[in-house]
Design a protein around this motif. Structure first.
Motif, PDB file in Angstrom:
ATOM      1  N   LEU A   1       0.518  -1.250   0.262  1.00  0.00           N
ATOM      2  CA  LEU A   1      -0.432   0.362   0.087  1.00  0.00           C
ATOM      3  C   LEU A   1       1.085   1.626   0.115  1.00  0.00           C
ATOM      4  CD1 LEU A   1      -3.181  -0.744   2.585  1.00  0.00           C
ATOM      5  CD2 LEU A   1      -3.036  -0.549   0.194  1.00  0.00           C
ATOM      6  N   GLY A   2       2.588   1.016   0.476  1.00  0.00           N
ATOM      7  CA  GLY A   2       2.570   1.938   0.538  1.00  0.00           C
ATOM      8  C   GLY A   2       2.462   2.935   1.304  1.00  0.00           C
ATOM      9  N   VAL A   3       2.446   2.287   2.671  1.00  0.00           N
ATOM     10  CA  VAL A   3       2.343   2.711   4.186  1.00  0.00           C
ATOM     11  C   VAL A   3       3.899   3.211   4.801  1.00  0.00           C
ATOM     12  CG1 VAL A   3       1.158   2.773   6.224  1.00  0.00           C
ATOM     13  CG2 VAL A   3      -0.013   2.633   4.230  1.00  0.00           C
ATOM     14  N   VAL A   4       4.449   1.826   4.376  1.00  0.00           N
ATOM     15  CA  VAL A   4       6.049   1.562   4.865  1.00  0.00           C
ATOM     16  C   VAL A   4       6.811   2.143   4.273  1.00  0.00           C
ATOM     17  CG1 VAL A   4       5.216   0.299   6.920  1.00  0.00           C
ATOM     18  CG2 VAL A   4       6.193  -0.611   4.860  1.00  0.00           C
ATOM     19  N   PRO A   5       8.396   2.316   4.111  1.00  0.00           N
ATOM     20  CA  PRO A   5       9.224   2.742   2.926  1.00  0.00           C
ATOM     21  C   PRO A   5       9.812   1.563   2.150  1.00  0.00           C
ATOM     22  CG  PRO A   5      10.006   2.626   5.385  1.00  0.00           C
ATOM     23  CD  PRO A   5       9.090   2.654   5.686  1.00  0.00           C
ATOM     24  N   SER A   6       9.995   2.019   0.733  1.00  0.00           N
ATOM     25  CA  SER A   6       9.525   0.271   0.197  1.00  0.00           C
ATOM     26  C   SER A   6      11.099   0.377  -0.150  1.00  0.00           C
ATOM     27  CB  SER A   6       9.509   1.780  -1.225  1.00  0.00           C
ATOM     28  OG  SER A   6      10.800   2.522  -1.330  1.00  0.00           O
ATOM     29  N   GLU A   7      12.270   0.748   0.587  1.00  0.00           N
ATOM     30  CA  GLU A   7      13.578   0.255   0.430  1.00  0.00           C
ATOM     31  C   GLU A   7      13.212  -1.109   2.312  1.00  0.00           C
ATOM     32  OE1 GLU A   7      12.622   3.246   1.192  1.00  0.00           O
ATOM     33  OE2 GLU A   7      14.011   4.353   2.457  1.00  0.00           O
ATOM     34  N   HIS A   8      12.194  -1.451   2.519  1.00  0.00           N
ATOM     35  CA  HIS A   8      12.704  -1.433   3.153  1.00  0.00           C
ATOM     36  C   HIS A   8      11.307  -2.921   3.584  1.00  0.00           C
ATOM     37  CE1 HIS A   8      15.448  -0.205   5.939  1.00  0.00           C
ATOM     38  NE2 HIS A   8      14.842   1.293   5.596  1.00  0.00           N
ATOM     39  N   PRO A   9      11.452  -4.226   2.369  1.00  0.00           N
ATOM     40  CA  PRO A   9      10.401  -5.093   2.370  1.00  0.00           C
ATOM     41  C   PRO A   9       9.851  -6.209   3.620  1.00  0.00           C
ATOM     42  CG  PRO A   9      11.853  -6.111   0.822  1.00  0.00           C
ATOM     43  CD  PRO A   9      12.828  -4.376   1.661  1.00  0.00           C
ATOM     44  N   GLU A  10      10.732  -5.977   4.591  1.00  0.00           N
ATOM     45  CA  GLU A  10      10.649  -7.150   5.008  1.00  0.00           C
ATOM     46  C   GLU A  10      11.065  -5.761   6.342  1.00  0.00           C
ATOM     47  OE1 GLU A  10      10.595 -10.558   6.394  1.00  0.00           O
ATOM     48  OE2 GLU A  10      10.275 -10.288   4.609  1.00  0.00           O
ATOM     49  N   PRO A  11       9.547  -6.482   7.856  1.00  0.00           N
ATOM     50  CA  PRO A  11      10.172  -5.282   8.831  1.00  0.00           C
ATOM     51  C   PRO A  11      11.226  -5.378   9.580  1.00  0.00           C
ATOM     52  CG  PRO A  11       8.346  -7.251   9.445  1.00  0.00           C
ATOM     53  CD  PRO A  11       8.907  -7.179   7.843  1.00  0.00           C
ATOM     54  N   TYR A  12      11.413  -7.449   9.986  1.00  0.00           N
ATOM     55  CA  TYR A  12      12.486  -7.016  11.101  1.00  0.00           C
ATOM     56  C   TYR A  12      13.515  -7.986  10.695  1.00  0.00           C
ATOM     57  CZ  TYR A  12       8.207  -7.657  13.434  1.00  0.00           C
ATOM     58  OH  TYR A  12       6.748  -7.718  14.355  1.00  0.00           O
ATOM     59  N   GLN A  13      15.044  -7.304  10.542  1.00  0.00           N
ATOM     60  CA  GLN A  13      16.323  -7.496  10.473  1.00  0.00           C
ATOM     61  C   GLN A  13      16.870  -8.527  11.118  1.00  0.00           C
ATOM     62  OE1 GLN A  13      19.421  -8.111   8.391  1.00  0.00           O
ATOM     63  NE2 GLN A  13      18.004  -6.533   8.397  1.00  0.00           N
ATOM     64  N   LYS A  14      16.399  -8.595  12.638  1.00  0.00           N
ATOM     65  CA  LYS A  14      16.982 -10.436  13.182  1.00  0.00           C
ATOM     66  C   LYS A  14      16.031 -10.545  14.281  1.00  0.00           C
ATOM     67  CE  LYS A  14      20.997 -11.422  15.587  1.00  0.00           C
ATOM     68  NZ  LYS A  14      22.256 -10.916  16.175  1.00  0.00           N
ATOM     69  N   ARG A  15      15.931 -11.708  14.412  1.00  0.00           N
ATOM     70  CA  ARG A  15      14.959 -11.870  15.240  1.00  0.00           C
ATOM     71  C   ARG A  15      15.873 -13.190  16.080  1.00  0.00           C
ATOM     72  NH1 ARG A  15       9.741 -11.667  18.014  1.00  0.00           N
ATOM     73  NH2 ARG A  15       9.541 -14.085  19.011  1.00  0.00           N
ATOM     74  N   ILE A  16      16.193 -12.921  17.681  1.00  0.00           N
ATOM     75  CA  ILE A  16      16.281 -13.869  18.320  1.00  0.00           C
ATOM     76  C   ILE A  16      15.189 -14.382  19.364  1.00  0.00           C
ATOM     77  CG2 ILE A  16      18.369 -13.188  18.598  1.00  0.00           C
ATOM     78  CD1 ILE A  16      18.315 -12.476  21.268  1.00  0.00           C
ATOM     79  N   SER A  17      14.956 -15.851  19.773  1.00  0.00           N
ATOM     80  CA  SER A  17      14.352 -16.001  20.623  1.00  0.00           C
ATOM     81  C   SER A  17      15.297 -16.414  22.052  1.00  0.00           C
ATOM     82  CB  SER A  17      13.972 -17.262  20.571  1.00  0.00           C
ATOM     83  OG  SER A  17      14.656 -18.369  19.991  1.00  0.00           O
ATOM     84  N   HIS A  18      14.333 -15.839  23.222  1.00  0.00           N
ATOM     85  CA  HIS A  18      14.678 -16.595  24.548  1.00  0.00           C
ATOM     86  C   HIS A  18      13.971 -16.890  25.467  1.00  0.00           C
ATOM     87  CE1 HIS A  18      10.872 -14.658  26.082  1.00  0.00           C
ATOM     88  NE2 HIS A  18      11.166 -13.608  24.930  1.00  0.00           N
TER      89      HIS A  18
END
Length: 824
Positions: free
Chosen positions: A563-580
């Motif tokens: 929809l163009g609500v978030v910046p086009s240069e970032h197609p994924e929201p989370y760079q890194k995910r770690i689980s505690h």
RNA sequence: GCCGAAGUGGUGAAAUUGGUAAACACGCAUGGUUUAGGACCAUGUGCCGUAAGGCUUGUGGGUUCAAGUCCCACCUUCGGCACCA
């Protein structure tokens, strides 16, 4: 908490608050930004438990470290406050969910502050706040407008005695948790969100992220893409009524082995079949469908369960050999996966094989394995290996070759095509409960389903007296006439509001965007601000959210990206995910109120005269790896207290000795240990290995205490030590820092110490001498010796001579500054 | 059932990724200090053996000069599984 610690806590909390050291500005340069996100909690009535404290403290240590490294850190917190437990509690105590939520969040926040968690409270959000959920509703409207949300009949768990819909969790062994009655399935019309349209993108997007491997794996498995074919089987219901059954298979090459077909009990063709079959058959089939409604999907596909089924009396045509094959109905076939119908190849699928055995159906092997196999004993399922037999034109081919040939053949003949199928199912978005976001839809008898006007958002939850779900299975909202009855946004005629609410996921799948711009009245998030802060650099959360929450969240983000609500240069929201990890109760069971094994962090902090939160924080980080599961056990708490006492003593005696000038010389060994420790602690915190970081600090203290005569330690060493410890023990380190520096600025405004890699090298090492791979001797050597020099030294050692027995070594393996292995 | 993770002292756990197994801490033991208790300090503490020495990372096998780490088979435990959040 004791008075002494309480005083210190209040004192420092106020000073830090005035300094605004946790607040982050949007104006600082993007290059130094660090967005650290930890999952926001569901504020339950029992307050913060030790598991929350564990994950939040870990995230907090990481955030404090990054700030001192000079990063511009966004570290926010909020409340995921809609949900069943609050609603149930409100029903039980005849109170209002809004009030309970307000109480619970207040408790959580107070406890978080006590734990010295450095959240930027100016960005606090709450999913139950209409100012927040108007955007959750806005997202739903966009999904609807793009054709990704629609209504469909879907089964829910239904308790016929309480006459309410039940969550899976409320069903225990197929019985209602409240009254014990047998739970059935009941179809009701529900909102569905087509997440499957994004299946491929959700898969591909993973490649752009830096998630830990097990998280990626769980996402991939959940989406569960499989390549195969869609194939059409003709069936004659009567001489005049010709129909077809479409199936999905991953192995079109086994088509010659398809000896029967199975329909799911919900398959749409069954209505037509019921009309043409005999009265006796009709009764039999209806009986079976009724029974299968009682089972959950998980029970239905359970391999251990005895297969059940009923024959329709009809035959379909196998399109490859025109053979008539019987059509059965069984609940091991799910309507929600594939097409709800399968071709059964009993020779090469274990479930099909069991079904064929039970009902005496034909088994034709079509793949000959390389090893011995008797198809009367079990199915041969390792279908990638072997040779095709009994399959006409594709005989003697490998399964892979046969696969491609069959796809081409099916396409040419127009009876099938290559197809991709997903394990991922569409997302059931309706809940028949009060305490959730109202779905902002209106049904008009003239215009059908219409979204509420965006300017009318938020569609607020009306205040109700009764939250109890209704007898009809509808949401409690349906009881409020004045709320339900509205006008159609399109034609203005009388219309009715949707009374279902959204699932808990709805508010939590985009919350990280709102932290970026929590006050914005015009938009979900300002694009420029989003451009500055996204993506989330590290997302810390529990294993239980690695699959669903993360997938839903990524899906909604990708949709907003379209929809163009978030910046086009970032197609994924989370760079890194770690689980505690998880902290279990002292009995190694998951902590829960009913088991009475919940550990309260406030109580633990209260056990110590001073530095209550510091001791708990260090202990939590020291108890085990951040990703690990461990049972709570407070035996070692006393070790942390000793650690802090020793530091305090060391600082005091150093200050007594030289309050003005630092005349304790630093010996080279101490310099080396200092730089090694800076390196180790920095590296460990960066990799969230907090337990070894703390151990490293303890070792450092032991070493410098041993190294310094008369127990005086250089103030410079102590300053560095406090900086390294400060993310773990904020109050303690600030207090000691002020003692050393007197009236200095806060330790948290200082820079993180840097190490000099030249100074981390030891001058002397303990060199290991092995004979035939066994350690025989350890000698102190200076570093940098060559193999020859080492050999000269060790061959002269009598202990080594003894092992050599005068023989000549066959081989010598030499690792500089580490080890030599003599093979004889 | 499917998917995933993990098995190391009395306990919580380390091990720079194939190179000293058990760092750090708890507990325990002995001694010191203390009116006593606690606290504190020192030393010791994987197992067998008086010792020399031998053995040891769930079980069995393999690769390698060298295996907790890699490969194969097995056993056990834990977590997730779509309306809990």
């Amino acid at each position: 908490m004791s008075y002494q610690h309480q005083d210190l806590f209040e004192k420092w909390f106020k000073i830090w608050e005035d300094l605004k050291i946790y607040q982050v500005s949007d104006l600082l340069p993007k290059e130094k930004k660090e967005y650290i996100l930890v999952e926001f909690p569901y504020p339950s009535g029992s307050g913060l438990h030790i598991g929350h404290a564990f994950s939040f403290v870990g995230a907090d240590v990481y955030a404090r470290f990054q700030r001192m490294k000079g990063k511009n850190v966004l570290f926010p917190m909020g409340w995921d406050a809609f949900g069943l437990p609050t609603e149930n509690y409100a029903i039980k105590t005849k109170s209002k969910p809004q009030e309970i939520t307000a109480q619970n969040t207040a408790t959580f926040k107070r406890q978080m502050k006590k734990l010295q968690l450095s959240f930027d409270w100016s960005r606090e959000i709450n999913t139950t706040d209409p100012q927040y959920y108007q955007w959750t509703q806005w997202i739903f409207i966009q999904l609807f407008k793009k054709g990704l949300a629609f209504k469909k009949e879907m089964p829910i768990n239904w308790c016929p005695q309480c006459k309410i819909g039940l969550a899976n969790e409320e069903v225990v062994d197929g019985k209602c948790e409240r009254c014990g009655a047998e739970v059935t399935r009941r179809n009701i019309s529900q909102w569905i969100v087509k997440i499957t349209d994004y299946a491929d993108r959700l898969l591909q997007g993973l490649e752009k992220t830096n998630f830990i491997e097990k998280v990626k794996r769980s996402q991939i498995n959940w989406i569960g893409a499989s390549e195969g074919a869609q194939i059409i089987f003709p069936i004659e219901l009567s001489s005049s009524q010709k129909e077809k059954i479409e199936i999905f298979t991953t192995r079109p090459d086994t088509l010659w082995g398809a000896t029967f077909m199975v329909l799911a009990p919900e398959h749409p063709l069954l209505d037509k079949i019921l009309k043409v079959c005999s009265e006796k058959k009709n009764k039999e089939i209806k009986e079976y469908i009724k029974k299968s409604k009682k089972k959950s999907d998980l029970e239905r596909v359970d391999l251990d369960k005895e297969k059940t089924g009923v024959f329709t009396g009809l035959y379909a045509l196998n399109p490859v050999n025109k053979k008539e094959i019987p059509v059965w109905i069984s609940d091991f076939v799910l309507s929600s996966y594939g097409t709800g119908a399968i071709m059964a190849v009993p020779a090469h699928d274990q479930r099909d094989w069991e079904f064929a055995q039970k009902f005496g159906l034909e088994i034709i092997p079509v793949i000959k394995p390389d090893q011995e196999w008797n198809f009367q004993e079990k199915a041969y399922v390792d279908v990638e290996k072997g040779t095709l037999i009994n399959s006409g034109p594709i005989n003697n081919l490998s399964p892979d070759q046969a696969f491609s040939k069959m796809i081409n053949w099916l396409q040419e003949k127009g009876i099938g095509r290559s197809a991709k199928n997903y394990h991922l199912r569409d997302w059931i978005f309706s809940r028949q409960h009060y305490w959730g976001e109202p779905i902002p839809m209106i049904f008009c008898p003239q215009c059908g389903w219409q979204p509420a006007k965006e300017e009318d958002l938020p569609i607020e939850l009306p205040k109700v007296e009764r939250y109890h779900p209704t007898d009809t299975g509808e949401s409690p909202l349906s009881q409020i006439k004045e709320w339900v009855e509205t006008t159609c946004p399109l034609c203005g005629g009388p219309a009715k509001r949707e009374t279902d609410t959204m699932p808990n996921w709805a508010g939590s799948d985009w919350y990280f965007l709102r932290y970026i711009d929590p006050q914005n009245q015009e938009k979900l998030v300002d694009l420029e601000k989003a451009r500055k802060w996204l993506p989330v650099d590290i997302y810390i959360g529990g294993d239980e959210h690695n699959t669903l929450h993360l997938l839903y969240s990524r899906f909604i983000y990708q949709f907003l990206w379209d929809l163009g609500v978030v910046p086009s240069e970032h197609p994924e929201p989370y760079q890194k995910r770690i689980s505690h990890g998880v902290i279990l109760g002292p009995d190694s069971q998951r902590m829960s109120k009913s088991k009475g094994n919940v550990v309260d962090p406030e109580e633990v902090m209260g056990r110590f005269d001073k530095y209550g939160s510091d001791i708990l924080r260090i202990y939590l980080m020291f108890i085990g790896p951040f990703e690990g599961t461990m049972a709570w056990n407070d035996q070692s708490l006393t070790g942390i207290k000793r650690f802090l006492d020793k530091i305090e003593k060391a600082i005091q005696s150093s200050l007594d000795f030289s309050s003005t000038k630092d005349n304790c010389s630093i010996n080279p060994r101490m310099e080396t240990i200092l730089h090694q420790t800076i390196q180790k602690v920095s590296q460990d915190i960066k990799e969230t290995k907090f337990n070894t970081a703390v151990a490293g600090l303890m070792e450092f203290l032991n070493e410098i205490r041993a190294q310094s005569q008369e127990k005086k330690i250089s103030v410079k060493i102590l300053e560095n030590f406090l900086l390294l410890l400060s993310p773990f023990a904020p109050i303690f380190c600030e207090e000691q820092w002020q003692k050393i520096k007197s009236k200095s600025k806060s330790i948290f405004l200082e820079n993180w110490p840097e190490f000099d890699s030249r100074l981390t090298q030891d001058k002397k090492i303990e060199f290991v001498v092995q004979v035939n791979g066994k350690v025989r001797e350890k000698i102190d050597l200076s570093t940098g010796l060559k193999q020859k020099e080492v050999e000269e030294i060790i061959f002269a050692l009598p202990q080594i001579k003894k092992y050599l027995l005068g023989k000549k070594p066959k081989k010598i393996i030499f690792l500089p500054d580490k080890l030599i292995n003599i093979v004889i």
